[in-house]
Design an enzyme around this catalytic site. Structure first.
Site, mmCIF file in Angstrom:
data_model
loop_
_atom_site.group_PDB
_atom_site.id
_atom_site.type_symbol
_atom_site.label_atom_id
_atom_site.label_comp_id
_atom_site.label_asym_id
_atom_site.label_seq_id
_atom_site.Cartn_x
_atom_site.Cartn_y
_atom_site.Cartn_z
ATOM 1 N N TRP A 123 20.719 -20.481 100.709
ATOM 2 C CA TRP A 123 21.462 -20.322 102.053
ATOM 3 C C TRP A 123 22.804 -19.287 101.429
ATOM 4 O O TRP A 123 22.888 -18.237 102.166
ATOM 5 C CB TRP A 123 22.338 -21.611 102.176
ATOM 6 C CG TRP A 123 23.451 -21.579 103.506
ATOM 7 C CD1 TRP A 123 23.443 -20.409 104.289
ATOM 8 C CD2 TRP A 123 24.219 -22.541 104.048
ATOM 9 N NE1 TRP A 123 24.443 -20.706 105.236
ATOM 10 C CE2 TRP A 123 24.898 -21.948 105.199
ATOM 11 C CE3 TRP A 123 24.524 -23.956 103.511
ATOM 12 C CZ2 TRP A 123 26.100 -22.712 105.692
ATOM 13 C CZ3 TRP A 123 25.118 -24.564 104.411
ATOM 14 C CH2 TRP A 123 26.069 -24.047 105.189
ATOM 15 N N TYR A 148 19.338 -18.064 107.108
ATOM 16 C CA TYR A 148 20.460 -17.604 106.374
ATOM 17 C C TYR A 148 20.386 -16.061 106.155
ATOM 18 O O TYR A 148 19.667 -15.358 105.739
ATOM 19 C CB TYR A 148 19.896 -18.050 105.018
ATOM 20 C CG TYR A 148 19.830 -19.573 105.036
ATOM 21 C CD1 TYR A 148 20.487 -20.425 105.882
ATOM 22 C CD2 TYR A 148 18.935 -20.075 104.211
ATOM 23 C CE1 TYR A 148 20.317 -21.843 106.081
ATOM 24 C CE2 TYR A 148 18.950 -21.626 103.975
ATOM 25 C CZ TYR A 148 19.433 -22.569 104.860
ATOM 26 O OH TYR A 148 19.300 -23.827 105.002
ATOM 27 N N TYR A 151 20.308 -32.017 100.516
ATOM 28 C CA TYR A 151 20.873 -30.574 100.566
ATOM 29 C C TYR A 151 22.399 -31.011 100.464
ATOM 30 O O TYR A 151 22.981 -32.045 100.774
ATOM 31 C CB TYR A 151 20.297 -29.524 101.698
ATOM 32 C CG TYR A 151 20.990 -30.136 102.899
ATOM 33 C CD1 TYR A 151 22.210 -29.514 103.470
ATOM 34 C CD2 TYR A 151 20.078 -30.548 103.987
ATOM 35 C CE1 TYR A 151 22.803 -29.915 104.798
ATOM 36 C CE2 TYR A 151 20.517 -30.690 105.371
ATOM 37 C CZ TYR A 151 21.814 -30.420 105.751
ATOM 38 O OH TYR A 151 22.161 -30.588 107.017
ATOM 39 N N ARG A 200 33.593 -23.134 104.945
ATOM 40 C CA ARG A 200 34.217 -24.374 104.215
ATOM 41 C C ARG A 200 35.656 -24.399 104.475
ATOM 42 O O ARG A 200 36.081 -25.684 104.747
ATOM 43 C CB ARG A 200 34.018 -24.449 102.810
ATOM 44 C CG ARG A 200 32.595 -24.405 102.514
ATOM 45 C CD ARG A 200 32.184 -24.147 100.934
ATOM 46 N NE ARG A 200 32.941 -22.836 100.340
ATOM 47 C CZ ARG A 200 32.905 -22.493 98.882
ATOM 48 N NH1 ARG A 200 32.498 -23.523 98.067
ATOM 49 N NH2 ARG A 200 33.275 -21.442 98.615
#
Length: 327
Positions: free
Chosen positions: A21, A57, A218, A242
């Site tokens: 990814w 991705y 994952y 994130r």
């Protein structure tokens, strides 16, 4: 490296599988194509034979990088795991998210797994990967707008044509897996699992154990959080997804780092990093077949692979389990 069989299949994959990814750059604040290629080749040299990617991705970038990385490796020596069912070039199905591509342009991403779409996606993936078959083809997310039997009839046709060897799912619950199995026998479910994200242990893991389905865990390092390198004042690059996640807010980072401080003596005992210890612990959990570990460069990739050199005693596993349960 350890190699483990997926479900009822004869497909053996490396217990640490390269997760591609971040290699695609999308949602990770860009990528260095050459470093990503080197990372895949470096971990192959130390026994990581399986690579997990997806068209979404980097909107094809990750699959192209994987294809480039493996082009000089004998095809039967690597296992390519890719996915379908997330379209950024078609507005059908359910809108999954508004995002930006690697060039900063706005894109709308849809969860869609209609029959013709899957056939088209498979052809595109085969081209980007530079191969004539995919070892494991997985639906990326459930698509509520398409009947499950229609989706897996299409995958079944691809298996008959030799373009796909085995079928799996991602992010399915036990009920959805049972429904899909009425049409096609699945070998695996790829789902998120980590020390700080264990919701799947309630229902999905028992179902998979009982029905001989492999679990591909994952984000076992919780997107880098469980490496111990993220501090409460950590600054994320622009475009790094994130920054807005609950697990990456200062309070949760601090709590997680306290857990990591408690297990660090076990890592030290084995001359291992925290990340390596976490990966090893993950594949020791009931039902976990492999751990997907991403890497941005060769050094990270090799360090992830070396987590398999750690041999944990029953007492050490119990100590970690108790601390994780208390968390």
């Amino acid at each position: 490296m350890e190699y483990r069989k997926l479900g009822h299949s004869d497909l053996k994959v490396s217990a640490i599988t390269f997760g591609a990814w971040a290699a695609g750059g999308w949602m990770w604040g860009s990528t260095d194509r050459n470093e990503a290629i080197e990372a895949i080749r470096a971990c192959y040299d130390v026994g990581v034979t399986s690579i997990d990617t997806a068209p979404i991705y980097g909107q094809g970038t990750s699959e192209e990088i994987v294809g480039e990385a493996i082009k000089n490796i004998s095809r039967d020596k690597v296992q390519i795991l890719t996915k379908f069912g997330m379209r950024w070039d078609l507005d059908k199905g359910t809108l999954a998210m508004n995002s930006k591509n690697n060039d900063g342009k706005d894109i709308d991403i849809y969860k869609y797994a209609g029959k013709e779409s899957i056939i088209f996606e498979c052809e595109q993936s085969l081209k980007r990967l530079g191969t004539d078959y995919i070892d494991l083809y997985q639906i990326h997310w459930p698509d509520v707008t398409t009947p499950i039997d229609e989706t897996f009839e299409a995958v079944s046709r691809l298996i008959e044509q030799g373009k796909v060897r085995f079928a799996g799912v991602c992010n399915y619950d036990a009920q959805q897996m049972a429904e899909a199995e009425k049409t096609l026998k699945l070998v695996s479910n790829q789902i998120p699992f980590s020390m700080v994200n264990r919701g799947i242990e309630e229902e999905t893991v028992p179902y998979c154990i009982e029905n001989n389905k492999s679990i591909l865990a994952y984000s076992p390092l919780e997107r880098g959080l469980l490496t111990g390198k993220i501090t409460p004042d950590y600054k994320f690059q622009d475009g790094d997804h994130r920054a807005n996640l609950p697990h990456f807010q200062p309070e949760f980072i601090q709590k997680t780092n306290q857990l990591l401080d408690k297990i660090k003596p076990i890592a030290d005992e084995h001359n291992a990093s925290l990340g390596q210890l976490v990966l090893r612990w993950t594949i020791e959990r009931p039902g976990m077949t492999i751990a997907l570990a991403g890497a941005r460069n060769a050094e990270q990739a090799v360090q992830n692979a070396k987590s398999m050199d750690i041999k944990l005693s029953k007492d050490e596993i119990k100590t970690i389990d108790d601390l994780v349960n208390a968390f």
